[in-house]
Design an enzyme around this catalytic site. Structure first.
Site, short mmCIF file in Angstrom:
data_model
loop_
_atom_site.label_atom_id
_atom_site.label_comp_id
_atom_site.label_asym_id
_atom_site.label_seq_id
_atom_site.Cartn_x
_atom_site.Cartn_y
_atom_site.Cartn_z
N ASN A 152 -10.16 22.24 -63.81
CA ASN A 152 -8.79 21.77 -63.95
C ASN A 152 -8.64 20.52 -63.10
O ASN A 152 -8.58 20.60 -61.88
CB ASN A 152 -7.83 22.88 -63.47
CG ASN A 152 -6.38 22.43 -63.43
OD1 ASN A 152 -6.03 21.37 -63.95
ND2 ASN A 152 -5.54 23.25 -62.82
N LYS B 208 -6.15 18.58 -62.96
CA LYS B 208 -4.76 18.35 -62.53
C LYS B 208 -4.39 16.88 -62.75
O LYS B 208 -4.83 16.29 -63.73
CB LYS B 208 -4.57 18.80 -61.07
CG LYS B 208 -5.10 20.23 -60.85
CD LYS B 208 -4.73 20.81 -59.53
CE LYS B 208 -5.29 22.22 -59.43
NZ LYS B 208 -4.88 22.91 -58.22
N HIS C 141 0.08 27.78 -65.08
CA HIS C 141 -0.50 27.50 -63.76
C HIS C 141 0.61 27.56 -62.72
O HIS C 141 1.74 27.15 -62.98
CB HIS C 141 -1.17 26.12 -63.76
CG HIS C 141 -1.99 25.87 -62.53
ND1 HIS C 141 -1.41 25.53 -61.33
CD2 HIS C 141 -3.32 25.93 -62.31
CE1 HIS C 141 -2.36 25.39 -60.42
NE2 HIS C 141 -3.53 25.64 -60.99
N GLU D 232 1.28 25.76 -60.31
CA GLU D 232 1.93 24.48 -60.03
C GLU D 232 2.99 24.16 -61.07
O GLU D 232 4.01 23.54 -60.76
CB GLU D 232 0.86 23.37 -59.95
CG GLU D 232 0.07 23.48 -58.65
CD GLU D 232 -1.33 22.91 -58.69
OE1 GLU D 232 -1.67 22.18 -59.64
OE2 GLU D 232 -2.11 23.22 -57.76
N GLU E 71 -5.19 33.55 -60.08
CA GLU E 71 -5.20 32.51 -59.06
C GLU E 71 -4.14 32.82 -58.00
O GLU E 71 -2.95 32.53 -58.22
CB GLU E 71 -4.90 31.15 -59.69
CG GLU E 71 -5.91 30.70 -60.71
CD GLU E 71 -5.92 29.18 -60.85
OE1 GLU E 71 -7.00 28.60 -60.67
OE2 GLU E 71 -4.86 28.59 -61.10
N GLY F 239 -6.26 25.13 -53.58
CA GLY F 239 -6.32 23.86 -52.86
C GLY F 239 -6.26 23.99 -51.34
O GLY F 239 -6.06 23.01 -50.63
N SER G 260 -9.79 27.71 -54.65
CA SER G 260 -10.80 27.31 -53.66
C SER G 260 -12.20 27.82 -53.99
O SER G 260 -12.97 28.16 -53.07
CB SER G 260 -10.37 27.72 -52.25
OG SER G 260 -9.18 27.04 -51.89
P1 PGA Z 1 -8.65 24.64 -56.38
O1 PGA Z 1 -7.60 24.78 -57.61
O2 PGA Z 1 -10.00 25.02 -56.91
O3 PGA Z 1 -8.58 23.18 -55.99
O4 PGA Z 1 -8.19 25.56 -55.33
C1 PGA Z 1 -7.72 25.82 -58.54
C2 PGA Z 1 -6.63 25.70 -59.57
O5 PGA Z 1 -5.50 25.34 -59.25
O6 PGA Z 1 -6.89 25.96 -60.77
#
Ligand code: PGA
Length: 242
Positions: free
Chosen positions: A9, A11, A93, A95, A163, A169, A202
């Site tokens: 992803n 983003k 997601h 976010e 997640e 992140g 992560s």
């Molecule tokens: P990350 O993000 O691997 O940077 O923690 C995962 C995600 O949001 O899908």
């Protein structure tokens, strides 16, 4: 058996110059056993799909609208994503749930639109840190699953990504026991036992193998570590070895 999938992803990251990372990824992993998917920003969907032609790399979107077309400035329909070469789309997601106030009902409607367009919906669920601290992780995650996955979903048109919001992140991950607890509960609750269950939050080359060794983890949804071919390639190799 659920299909194994390493999904990246990107983003809101990536310009045309970053497509070189995908050329390097394809060159280093011409024939992985697992599915290899990158969901770039919409601006890179068509050029990435073009460069993926004839390779094992799949491309996907990061969101879609519920409607097929119409007066929705700035939005993209699932048909548009498919037309640009997408095979999957990430939906719900955290976010988007946080930044755009998306609730599970909307996520389910988007997933239905994606499935009707022939896309595989990657539906995300996950608890906040406060919810974990309150001991409500399973209640939250299973509630999101129930409300976000539309009727008619099956292993052919839907993937679930667990997640934890606090792990995205941050460099922090749940313990293997905590991941296993949620994935075991998801396996028992999904409408089709063959549905792939991804862990996200992560995931890095250094922790991927341990996570993929868990019984009900079929792959990962990877943010930061999907931007570099070497990191994402190491995660693909770990999944192939699991
Ligand atoms: P990350 O993000 O691997 O940077 O923690 C995962 C995600 O949001 O899908």
């Amino acid at each position: 058996m659920p299909c194994k999938l390493a999904a990246g992803n990107w983003k809101m990251n990536g310009l045309r110059a970053d497509l070189d990372e995908m050329r390097a990824l394809i060159a280093a992993h011409p024939d992985p056993d697992c599915g290899m998917l990158i969901c770039p920003p919409a601006t890179l969907l068509a050029p990435m799909a073009d460069l993926a032609q004839g390779s094992r790399l799949l491309v996907g979107g990061q969101d879609c609208h519920t409607a097929k077309s119409g007066a929705h400035t700035g939005d993209l329909s699932a048909d548009m994503l498919a037309d640009a070469g997408a095979r999957h789309v990430i939906l719900g997601h955290s976010e988007r749930r946080a930044d755009h106030g998306e609730g599970s009902d909307l996520v389910a409607a988007k997933a239905r639109a994606a499935q009707e367009a022939g896309l595989t919906a990657i539906i995300c669920v996950g608890e906040t840190e406060a919810e974990r601290d309150a001991g409500t992780t399973l209640e939250v995650v299973l509630g999101q699953l129930r409300e976000s996955v539309p009727d008619g979903s099956n292993a052919g048109n839907t993937v679930i990504a667990y997640e934890p919001v606090w792990a995205i992140g941050t460099g922090r991950t749940p313990t293997l026991e905590q991941i296993a607890e949620v994935h075991d509960a998801l396996r028992a609750a999904v409408p089709d036992a063959e549905m792939s269950l991804l862990y996200g939050g992560s995931v890095k080359p250094g922790n991927a193998a341990d996570i993929f060794a868990l019984a009900n983890v079929d792959g990962a949804l990877v943010g930061g570590a999907s931007l570099k071919a070497s990191d994402f390639g190491a995660i693909i190799a770990a999944l192939d070895a699991a």
